[in-house]
Design a protein around this motif. Structure first.
Motif, PDB file in Angstrom:
ATOM      1  N   ALA A 282      53.695  30.653  40.601  1.00 42.40           N
ATOM      2  CA  ALA A 282      53.178  31.700  41.483  1.00 42.40           C
ATOM      3  C   ALA A 282      54.272  32.229  42.395  1.00 42.40           C
ATOM      4  O   ALA A 282      55.129  31.486  42.882  1.00 42.40           O
ATOM      5  CB  ALA A 282      52.024  31.147  42.320  1.00 42.40           C
ATOM      6  N   LEU A 283      54.226  33.554  42.631  1.00 47.32           N
ATOM      7  CA  LEU A 283      55.027  34.204  43.669  1.00 47.32           C
ATOM      8  C   LEU A 283      54.029  34.813  44.658  1.00 47.32           C
ATOM      9  O   LEU A 283      53.604  35.958  44.507  1.00 47.32           O
ATOM     10  CB  LEU A 283      55.932  35.278  43.066  1.00 47.32           C
ATOM     11  N   PRO A 284      53.622  34.044  45.673  1.00 47.05           N
ATOM     12  CA  PRO A 284      52.498  34.447  46.518  1.00 47.05           C
ATOM     13  C   PRO A 284      52.679  35.803  47.196  1.00 47.05           C
ATOM     14  O   PRO A 284      51.730  36.589  47.284  1.00 47.05           O
ATOM     15  CB  PRO A 284      52.404  33.318  47.551  1.00 47.05           C
ATOM     16  N   GLU A 285      53.890  36.088  47.699  1.00 45.57           N
ATOM     17  CA  GLU A 285      54.091  37.347  48.417  1.00 45.57           C
ATOM     18  C   GLU A 285      53.909  38.560  47.505  1.00 45.57           C
ATOM     19  O   GLU A 285      53.541  39.644  47.970  1.00 45.57           O
ATOM     20  CB  GLU A 285      55.491  37.394  49.033  1.00 45.57           C
ATOM     21  N   LEU A 286      54.183  38.386  46.225  1.00 44.64           N
ATOM     22  CA  LEU A 286      54.026  39.484  45.278  1.00 44.64           C
ATOM     23  C   LEU A 286      52.621  39.547  44.694  1.00 44.64           C
ATOM     24  O   LEU A 286      52.283  40.500  43.988  1.00 44.64           O
ATOM     25  CB  LEU A 286      55.055  39.354  44.144  1.00 44.64           C
ATOM     26  N   GLY A 287      51.837  38.504  44.959  1.00 49.66           N
ATOM     27  CA  GLY A 287      50.469  38.486  44.435  1.00 49.66           C
ATOM     28  C   GLY A 287      50.417  38.387  42.927  1.00 49.66           C
ATOM     29  O   GLY A 287      49.508  38.940  42.297  1.00 49.66           O
ATOM     30  N   THR A 288      51.366  37.671  42.346  1.00 52.71           N
ATOM     31  CA  THR A 288      51.409  37.573  40.895  1.00 52.71           C
ATOM     32  C   THR A 288      51.960  36.221  40.478  1.00 52.71           C
ATOM     33  O   THR A 288      52.438  35.436  41.303  1.00 52.71           O
ATOM     34  CB  THR A 288      52.270  38.704  40.288  1.00 52.71           C
ATOM     35  N   LYS A 289      51.860  35.960  39.187  1.00 59.53           N
ATOM     36  CA  LYS A 289      52.480  34.784  38.584  1.00 59.53           C
ATOM     37  C   LYS A 289      53.481  35.236  37.534  1.00 59.53           C
ATOM     38  O   LYS A 289      53.349  36.308  36.952  1.00 59.53           O
ATOM     39  CB  LYS A 289      51.428  33.886  37.923  1.00 59.53           C
TER      40      LYS A 289
END
Length: 272
Positions: free
Chosen positions: A205-212
Motif C-alpha cells: 500500500a501507498l496510503p498517501e496515494l490511495g492505491t496499492k
C-alpha cells in the motif's frame, strides 16, 4: 543528461540512460509513484536517491566492499557498478526503450567477466515492464545476483505487504522473524528481507496515494527487500536474486553460461 520519455495512454515513464539507465519518473493511473532526490541525480559523484536504480552484478553490500574469486580479491561498491555507468540506447519507440551496458576494462577491475546487458523498458497493458537479458561473453560461467531498487513515494514506514512469505530476515540484528503482513521500518537503519515467498509477486500500500502497487518478477528473484531512511518520503521495495553478501557465501549465486543468456522481467502496476 538526456531524458527519454515513454508514453502509453495516461501512463508515462522517464529514463536517463547515461545516469546508470535509471528510471526517474513513473506515472500509472494518474499517480506519480516514484520518489526522487534531484540533487543526487545531478551529482555524478553521488548514488542517486530515488527512481529505479539497476543493481548489477550484485545486490546489497560486501564486507569491506571486497570478495574473493578464484584466489584473487576484487572490490565492488554497494549494489555494484551498473547504476553509476552510462548505458547505450539501442532502440526507442513511443512506449519502449532498449538500453545496453557492455563490460569494459574498468568493470573487469571489480568483476572479471565479459558481459552484455540489454534492458527494455516497456509501458504495456497498464503496467511498466523491465525486460532483462544478461549475456555472458566469457568462456567460464559468470556469477551474479542482480536486482532493482525502486523508491516509492510514501511517508508511511509501517508497510502493509501482501505476500505468501512467512519469514523475514532483519538485517538490523540479523535475526529471522515471523512475517505477519506488516514490515515495520520505523527506526530501522538497515533493510528487512522477505525470504521464503513462493509466489513471484508482492502487493503493498501507498496510503498517501490511495492505491496499492503490485511488483511481479521472474522466478530468478526469490527475495524482496524493504528499506527506507528516517525523515525521507520513500520506501524501497526491491526484488533481489540473492541475499546480502552472497559473493562471500557463494551458495545462491546465479550462473550465466556462455551462449545461454538469462532472460527475465520485473513488472510494476497498480493493484486492485
Amino acid at each position: 543528461m538526456k531524458t527519454y520519455t515513454l508514453k502509453n495512454g495516461t501512463a508515462s515513464a522517464e529514463v536517463i540512460p547515461e545516469r546508470g539507465g535509471i528510471v526517474t519518473h513513473l506515472q500509472l493511473g494518474g499517480h506519480d509513484l516514484l520518489y526522487l532526490n534531484e540533487d543526487t541525480l545531478y551529482d555524478k559523484e553521488a548514488n542517486v536517491r530515488g527512481g529505479i536504480p539497476i543493481l548489477f552484478p550484485i545486490s546489497g553490500q560486501l564486507e569491506n566492499k571486497q570478495y574473493e574469486w578464484e584466489g584473487k580479491t576484487y572490490t565492488l561498491n554497494n549494489h555494484g557498478f551498473a547504476r553509476n555507468l552510462p548505458w547505450e540506447v539501442v532502440t526507442q519507440d513511443e512506449d519502449q526503450l532498449t538500453i545496453r551496458l557492455t563490460s569494459t576494462d574498468e568493470t573487469k577491475d571489480g568483476f572479471p567477466f565479459d558481459f552484455e546487458l540489454e534492458f527494455t523498458y516497456h509501458l504495456k497493458e497498464g503496467g511498466f515492464v523491465i525486460e532483462q537479458t544478461y549475456t555472458n561473453l566469457s568462456r567460464e560461467p559468470m556469477p551474479m545476483y542482480p536486482g532493482f531498487h525502486p523508491y516509492f513515494r510514501t511517508e508511511e514506514k509501517g508497510v502493509v505487504v501482501e505476500s505468501d512469505a512467512t519469514i523475514m530476515l532483519d538485517y538490523n540484528d540479523h535475526d529471522l522473524k515471523p512475517f505477519d503482513g506488516i514490515v515495520d521500518l520505523n527506526g530501522k537503519k538497515e533493510a528487512i528481507a522477505l525470504i521464503d515467498a513462493e509466489k513471484p509477486h508482492v502487493v503493498f500500500a501507498l496510503p498517501e496515494l490511495g492505491t496499492k502497487v503490485r511488483i511481479s518478477y521472474g522466478e530468478d528473484f526469490p527475495y524482496v527487500v524493504l528499506w527506507t531512511e528516517e525523515g525521507k518520503g520513500f520506501v524501497c521495495v526491491e526484488p533481489w536474486m540473492a541475499k546480502n553478501g552472497e559473493f562471500h557465501r557463494k551458495d545462491e549465486l546465479v550462473y550465466v553460461k556462455n551462449g545461454d543468456p538469462l532472460k527475465t522481467f520485473c513488472r510494476i502496476e497498480l493493484a486492485d
